[in-house]
Design an enzyme around this catalytic site. Structure first.
Site, short mmCIF file in Angstrom:
data_model
loop_
_atom_site.label_atom_id
_atom_site.label_comp_id
_atom_site.label_asym_id
_atom_site.label_seq_id
_atom_site.Cartn_x
_atom_site.Cartn_y
_atom_site.Cartn_z
N LYS A 43 -5.86 17.82 -4.68
CA LYS A 43 -6.82 19.33 -4.82
C LYS A 43 -6.30 19.57 -6.07
CE LYS A 43 -4.60 19.75 -0.36
NZ LYS A 43 -3.35 19.18 -0.13
N THR A 84 3.95 3.03 15.75
CA THR A 84 3.60 3.68 14.57
C THR A 84 4.79 3.82 13.27
OG1 THR A 84 3.80 5.62 14.10
CG2 THR A 84 1.87 5.32 14.78
N GLU A 103 -3.40 3.57 17.20
CA GLU A 103 -3.52 5.47 18.48
C GLU A 103 -4.73 5.12 18.54
OE1 GLU A 103 -1.67 6.04 15.52
OE2 GLU A 103 -0.61 7.76 15.37
N TRP A 118 -11.38 19.16 -3.86
CA TRP A 118 -10.67 17.73 -3.36
C TRP A 118 -11.70 16.89 -3.80
CZ3 TRP A 118 -10.41 17.89 2.91
CH2 TRP A 118 -9.39 18.57 3.67
P1 ADP Z 1 0.48 2.53 10.61
O1 ADP Z 1 1.40 2.11 11.31
O2 ADP Z 1 1.09 1.93 8.79
O3 ADP Z 1 -0.12 4.00 10.46
P2 ADP Z 1 -2.15 2.09 11.64
O4 ADP Z 1 -3.24 0.68 11.42
O5 ADP Z 1 -1.83 2.72 12.82
O6 ADP Z 1 -1.15 1.85 10.39
O7 ADP Z 1 -2.82 2.65 10.07
C1 ADP Z 1 -3.97 3.57 10.47
C2 ADP Z 1 -4.38 3.90 9.13
O8 ADP Z 1 -4.90 3.38 8.44
C3 ADP Z 1 -5.20 5.17 9.30
O9 ADP Z 1 -5.39 6.37 9.94
C4 ADP Z 1 -6.28 4.66 8.19
O10 ADP Z 1 -5.50 5.80 7.10
C5 ADP Z 1 -5.90 3.52 7.51
N1 ADP Z 1 -6.91 2.46 7.44
C6 ADP Z 1 -7.05 1.58 8.67
N2 ADP Z 1 -8.32 0.91 8.05
C7 ADP Z 1 -9.10 1.36 7.02
C8 ADP Z 1 -10.07 1.40 6.84
N3 ADP Z 1 -10.33 0.69 6.77
N4 ADP Z 1 -10.07 1.85 5.22
C9 ADP Z 1 -9.14 2.91 4.86
N5 ADP Z 1 -7.99 3.42 5.71
C10 ADP Z 1 -7.90 2.59 6.74
#
Ligand code: ADP
Length: 542
Positions: A440, A187, A332, A445
């Site tokens: 917040k 990640t 993940e 929220w």
């Molecule tokens: P990174 O390694 O940058 O965390 P990931 O692809 O694992 O890359 O990131 C996952 C996160 O990306 C998710 O937990 C969410 O916050 C965001 N995410 C992924 N797809 C979407 C979506 N369609 N809309 C909003 N947020 C998204």
């Protein structure tokens, strides 16, 4: 017991074997780093992957050991996907947009034995190599004619095409344990060190089946698929595996991700389905807009990784007749968790209602379950109103991180996504924020995502980012940062008025700040924490 099914392990190599036997003539087209277009067929892919598997064995790579790749989307990278995982070692895709310190950390942490790289990344490899002790061999993914003559690598440098040519194409893919590791992706770690997610053959195969379904990414043998999402980021959302499973034509963009190059490739290869993050599509749409271009073959585009603004969905669908599939996932989660495809009763809804639905990240794909909980861990109702922390579990969700002694992430068997969401009665989930980005205000929220979505509807907005800024009275209030369309005459008050009637009054940002650009992370997402460092005290100093 008699009368049962055969027991065949779910293995990555079986996808390649299927593609070779049943779709051997199907094409794979790649724009190469060398600049030209390369074409061949699935049977060539399979044959070269077997040669490379023999080469890996000759290099002494053992089952379970990691092999790194630092490469664009292309056929050689695809060959490694199968040669490495198929032969029992672990494909570790490296993100070249990471800082060199992070790359060195990741390679060392994963103990990559060999790292394959595209020529573009030679300077990066030269900086990283002296800082890693695990990698003794580097392989340039090119032919002899393009091999770098002057390089600063003390380690062994080999040529990809030499390895392919010097090895035979007879290789029996081993019958591995389906629960053994097939690939590894870290990640991006906006805070702290990156963490490795280790996919298994079984989780990869189950993800492939489910992600290909009509209500998921909807892929078939009649499709021409362009994964713009990088193969170095969560296996290009699984599309290389899916394409083998369904026998689709694949088109790889290489390093050319600008709007003009992508549009040219889409038209020349008659792409029907593409996939990428919103920032990439922004470039494509801007190009098509200025050149009055169109899409003659593309019918669907998968948009995920970050929220897809309604304005983008509307441009694709209403102007270009390209359906948007909004999807949500994470490293993940291999990565697909939810996809926004309509249920039967939603197809005939008025257009505005369908757009509102498409702003949601969608419903669960079989294999991944989800729930939202409040601060005490109590499950919240699916009423489309209650907002809480999103948890998931399923066949391709991670249990823990690779080589990491921190407290395991699961809580009662559920993985905390770090996202805040609501779920409507139809099971459509909508992300309102990352938990660290929620605003917040006076104990309530506010969703930054919804504010951004509205800002994007304004024709003079190129990029909209809403952050939580500290406030003397309300703790935090939304602050909107905007990159304007070049030459536009937009003023802050006009944009603020634009929110009237579109949003609850107290959700409306207190101020708008125009900026020239916003910082993007290694996967093309906005780095809100950096913007908060810069603008977080805006209301205190105003
Ligand atoms: P990174 O390694 O940058 O965390 P990931 O692809 O694992 O890359 O990131 C996952 C996160 O990306 C998710 O937990 C969410 O916050 C965001 N995410 C992924 N797809 C979407 C979506 N369609 N809309 C909003 N947020 C998204």
């Amino acid at each position: 017991m008699q009368g049962l099914m055969m027991q065949q392990p779910l293995l990555v190599a079986s996808l390649l074997m299927h593609a070779e036997r049943h779709h051997g003539e199907q094409e794979i087209v790649s724009r190469r780093v060398e600049g030209d277009i390369h074409r061949y067929r699935y049977r060539d892919l399979a044959q070269r992957a077997r040669r490379m598997a023999n080469a890996l064995a000759d290099l002494g790579i053992k089952p379970g050991e990691r092999v790194g790749t630092l490469a664009w989307n292309g056929y050689r990278h695809m060959e490694l996907y199968f040669a490495v995982s198929g032969s029992g070692s672990v494909l570790h895709t490296l993100n070249p947009r990471l800082h060199v310190d992070q790359l060195a950390y990741i390679i060392e942490h994963a103990e990559d034995r060999v790292v394959f790289f595209d020529l573009t990344f030679l300077p990066l490899i030269e900086s990283v190599a002296p800082r890693v002790s695990s990698t003794k061999v580097f392989v340039a993914m090119t032919g002899r004619a393009h091999m770098p003559r002057d390089h600063g690598l003390a380690a062994t440098l080999l040529c990809y095409e030499d390895l392919v040519e010097d090895h035979g194409d007879v290789f029996d893919w081993p019958l591995l344990d389906e629960n053994s590791a097939s690939s590894l992706c870290y990640t991006s770690g906006t805070t702290g060190n990156p963490k490795g997610v280790l996919y298994s053959h079984r989780s990869t195969l189950l993800h492939t089946y489910a992600a290909a379904l009509p209500d998921s990414l909807n892929c078939s043998a009649r499709d021409v698929i362009l994964p713009v999402v990088p193969m170095f980021h969560v296996n290009a959302w699984g599309l290389p595996y899916i394409a083998c499973m369904v026998g689709a034509k694949l088109v790889f963009p290489g390093p050319a991700l600008d709007g003009k190059s992508l549009h040219e490739l889409i038209e020349n290869e008659q792409v029907t389905l593409s996939a990428g993050v919103p920032t990439v599509w922004q470039g494509l749409l801007a190009h098509v807009d200025t050149t009055m271009g169109s899409f003659s073959s593309m019918r669907r585009t998968i948009i995920g990784g970050a929220p897809c603004p309604t304005a983008m969905t509307a441009t694709f669908q209403a102007r270009h007749r390209v359906d948007v599939l909004h999807a949500w996932g994470m490293t993940e989660l291999s990565p697909v968790g939810t996809v926004c495809s309509f249920k039967a009763h939603q197809v005939s809804l008025p257009m505005e209602e369908r757009y509102a639905l498409q702003a949601k990240q969608g419903r669960s794909v079989f294999g991944i379950d989800m729930k939202i909980v409040d601060m005490d861990g109590k499950e919240l109702p699916w009423d489309g109103i209650a907002t809480g922390d999103l948890f998931v579990r399923g066949h391709w969700a991670t249990r823990d991180y690779f080589g990491n002694d921190d407290t395991p992430p699961l809580r009662n068997g559920w993985f905390p996504t770090g996202d805040v969401a609501r779920i409507d009665p139809d099971g459509f989930m909508q992300i309102t924020d990352r938990s660290k980005d929620v605003i917040k205000s006076g104990g309530e929220w506010i969703s930054s995502t919804e504010i951004e979505n509205i800002a994007y509807l304004h024709p003079e907005v190129t990029t909209a980012v809403c952050i939580a800024a500290r406030h003397p009275k309300w703790d935090e209030r939304p602050l909107l940062l905007i990159v304007k369309k070049p030459g536009g005459a937009l003023v802050p008050d006009e944009l603020l008025t634009f929110f009237d009637g579109r949003l609850a009054r107290w959700w409306k940002p207190d101020a708008v700040v125009f900026v020239d650009s916003v910082p993007l992370g290694a996967t093309g997402k906005v780095l809100k924490n950096r913007l908060r460092d810069q603008f977080g005290d805006y209301y205190l100093s105003a």
